[in-house]
Design a protein around this motif. Structure first.
Motif, PDB file in Angstrom:
ATOM      1  N   SER A  52     -17.355   4.917  -6.214  1.00  0.00           N
ATOM      2  CA  SER A  52     -18.889   5.566  -5.992  1.00  0.00           C
ATOM      3  C   SER A  52     -18.646   7.153  -6.284  1.00  0.00           C
ATOM      4  N   ASP A  53     -19.823   7.632  -6.898  1.00  0.00           N
ATOM      5  CA  ASP A  53     -19.952   9.028  -7.291  1.00  0.00           C
ATOM      6  C   ASP A  53     -18.736   9.624  -7.764  1.00  0.00           C
ATOM      7  N   GLY A  54     -17.926   8.720  -8.776  1.00  0.00           N
ATOM      8  CA  GLY A  54     -16.930   9.564  -9.400  1.00  0.00           C
ATOM      9  C   GLY A  54     -15.506   9.529  -8.748  1.00  0.00           C
ATOM     10  N   ARG A  55     -15.629   8.688  -7.474  1.00  0.00           N
ATOM     11  CA  ARG A  55     -14.498   8.832  -6.589  1.00  0.00           C
ATOM     12  C   ARG A  55     -14.023   7.402  -6.499  1.00  0.00           C
ATOM     13  N   ALA A  56     -12.873   6.997  -5.994  1.00  0.00           N
ATOM     14  CA  ALA A  56     -12.299   5.872  -5.635  1.00  0.00           C
ATOM     15  C   ALA A  56     -11.452   5.614  -4.578  1.00  0.00           C
ATOM     16  N   GLN A  57     -11.519   4.821  -3.646  1.00  0.00           N
ATOM     17  CA  GLN A  57     -10.627   4.761  -2.642  1.00  0.00           C
ATOM     18  C   GLN A  57     -10.455   3.121  -2.235  1.00  0.00           C
ATOM     19  N   VAL A  58      -9.222   2.839  -1.608  1.00  0.00           N
ATOM     20  CA  VAL A  58      -8.989   1.379  -1.524  1.00  0.00           C
ATOM     21  C   VAL A  58      -9.231   1.392   0.101  1.00  0.00           C
ATOM     22  N   ILE A  59      -9.966   0.297   0.714  1.00  0.00           N
ATOM     23  CA  ILE A  59     -10.268   0.008   1.856  1.00  0.00           C
ATOM     24  C   ILE A  59      -9.997  -1.658   2.151  1.00  0.00           C
ATOM     25  N   LYS A  60      -9.441  -1.380   3.354  1.00  0.00           N
ATOM     26  CA  LYS A  60      -8.906  -3.051   3.917  1.00  0.00           C
ATOM     27  C   LYS A  60     -10.187  -3.403   4.691  1.00  0.00           C
ATOM     28  N   ILE A  61     -10.852  -4.504   4.443  1.00  0.00           N
ATOM     29  CA  ILE A  61     -11.959  -5.204   5.356  1.00  0.00           C
ATOM     30  C   ILE A  61     -11.391  -6.423   5.802  1.00  0.00           C
ATOM     31  N   THR A  62     -11.804  -6.544   7.224  1.00  0.00           N
ATOM     32  CA  THR A  62     -11.680  -7.746   7.906  1.00  0.00           C
ATOM     33  C   THR A  62     -12.931  -8.645   7.684  1.00  0.00           C
ATOM     34  N   VAL A  63     -12.438  -9.887   7.434  1.00  0.00           N
ATOM     35  CA  VAL A  63     -13.737 -10.891   7.280  1.00  0.00           C
ATOM     36  C   VAL A  63     -13.222 -12.268   7.622  1.00  0.00           C
ATOM     37  N   PRO A  64     -14.179 -13.059   8.101  1.00  0.00           N
ATOM     38  CA  PRO A  64     -13.712 -14.337   8.550  1.00  0.00           C
ATOM     39  C   PRO A  64     -13.030 -15.191   6.928  1.00  0.00           C
ATOM     40  N   GLN A  65     -11.763 -15.943   7.497  1.00  0.00           N
ATOM     41  CA  GLN A  65     -11.175 -16.307   6.092  1.00  0.00           C
ATOM     42  C   GLN A  65     -12.054 -17.353   5.395  1.00  0.00           C
ATOM     43  N   SER A  66     -12.863 -18.092   6.021  1.00  0.00           N
ATOM     44  CA  SER A  66     -13.752 -19.076   5.130  1.00  0.00           C
ATOM     45  C   SER A  66     -14.781 -18.400   4.252  1.00  0.00           C
ATOM     46  N   GLN A  67     -15.065 -16.783   4.818  1.00  0.00           N
ATOM     47  CA  GLN A  67     -15.963 -16.315   3.653  1.00  0.00           C
ATOM     48  C   GLN A  67     -15.315 -15.354   2.784  1.00  0.00           C
ATOM     49  N   VAL A  68     -14.334 -15.880   2.236  1.00  0.00           N
ATOM     50  CA  VAL A  68     -13.600 -15.135   0.979  1.00  0.00           C
ATOM     51  C   VAL A  68     -13.594 -16.247   0.240  1.00  0.00           C
ATOM     52  N   PRO A  69     -14.234 -15.867  -0.988  1.00  0.00           N
ATOM     53  CA  PRO A  69     -14.433 -16.979  -2.091  1.00  0.00           C
ATOM     54  C   PRO A  69     -12.833 -17.205  -3.012  1.00  0.00           C
ATOM     55  N   GLU A  70     -12.762 -18.160  -3.259  1.00  0.00           N
ATOM     56  CA  GLU A  70     -11.274 -18.369  -3.896  1.00  0.00           C
ATOM     57  C   GLU A  70     -10.953 -17.532  -5.323  1.00  0.00           C
ATOM     58  N   GLY A  71     -12.197 -17.228  -5.925  1.00  0.00           N
ATOM     59  CA  GLY A  71     -12.037 -16.346  -6.992  1.00  0.00           C
ATOM     60  C   GLY A  71     -11.769 -15.032  -6.823  1.00  0.00           C
ATOM     61  N   ALA A  72     -11.621 -14.588  -5.495  1.00  0.00           N
ATOM     62  CA  ALA A  72     -11.462 -13.021  -5.203  1.00  0.00           C
ATOM     63  C   ALA A  72     -10.113 -12.694  -5.579  1.00  0.00           C
ATOM     64  N   VAL A  73      -9.759 -12.549  -6.654  1.00  0.00           N
ATOM     65  CA  VAL A  73      -8.447 -12.333  -7.232  1.00  0.00           C
ATOM     66  C   VAL A  73      -8.238 -10.726  -7.576  1.00  0.00           C
ATOM     67  N   PRO A  74      -6.876 -10.126  -7.601  1.00  0.00           N
ATOM     68  CA  PRO A  74      -6.997  -8.818  -8.134  1.00  0.00           C
ATOM     69  C   PRO A  74      -7.855  -8.614  -9.512  1.00  0.00           C
TER      70      PRO A  74
END
Length: 131
Positions: A52-74
């Motif tokens: 965002s705005d020419g900057r990048a950061q890595v964030i860890k997000i907690t989410v219900p396991q069932s709400q992460v789609p299978e195609g969410a690969v690097p």
């Protein structure tokens, strides 16, 4: 807790989702998986790169396991839905306090080709990519 505005940001999966684990207080017992205290659903942690705005950061997000789609690969472009952040602090070494932000989302959505095109982020496919 504050809602995080995600419009105008690009999110890419940096590390795939993994079960969220918590160490025991005594530090000797094995880590155990974290479950939502209200729904009893298993929780996961996914690392996303936010650009965002020419900057990048890595964030860890907690989410219900069932709400992460299978195609969410690097490398996959996604959108965290209902993203909020909360400040935290814990006693650290030599009387100092360690602080930071924790992130939580309701779910992670894969961005489809039409969503990418409407956002001006479409990537060429097939022979167009080779030009």
């Amino acid at each position: 807790m504050a809602r995080v505005q995600v419009d105008g940001s690009l999110f890419l999966v940096a590390l795939p989702a993994a079960p969220k684990m918590r160490q025991s207080d005594d530090g000797k017992s094995p880590a155990v998986q974290v479950f939502n205290s209200v729904t009893a659903e298993a929780m996961a942690v996914i690392s996303l790169t936010e650009v965002s705005d020419g900057r990048a950061q890595v964030i860890k997000i907690t989410v219900p396991q069932s709400q992460v789609p299978e195609g969410a690969v690097p490398g996959t472009q996604v959108r965290p839905v209902g993203l909020v952040c909360s400040p935290w602090g814990t006693p650290g070494f030599n009387g100092q306090i360690n602080t930071g932000l924790s992130y939580r989302a309701e779910r992670i959505e894969l961005l489809t080709a039409p969503a990418l095109a409407s956002a001006g982020q479409a990537r060429p496919k097939g022979s167009e990519a080779q030009k």
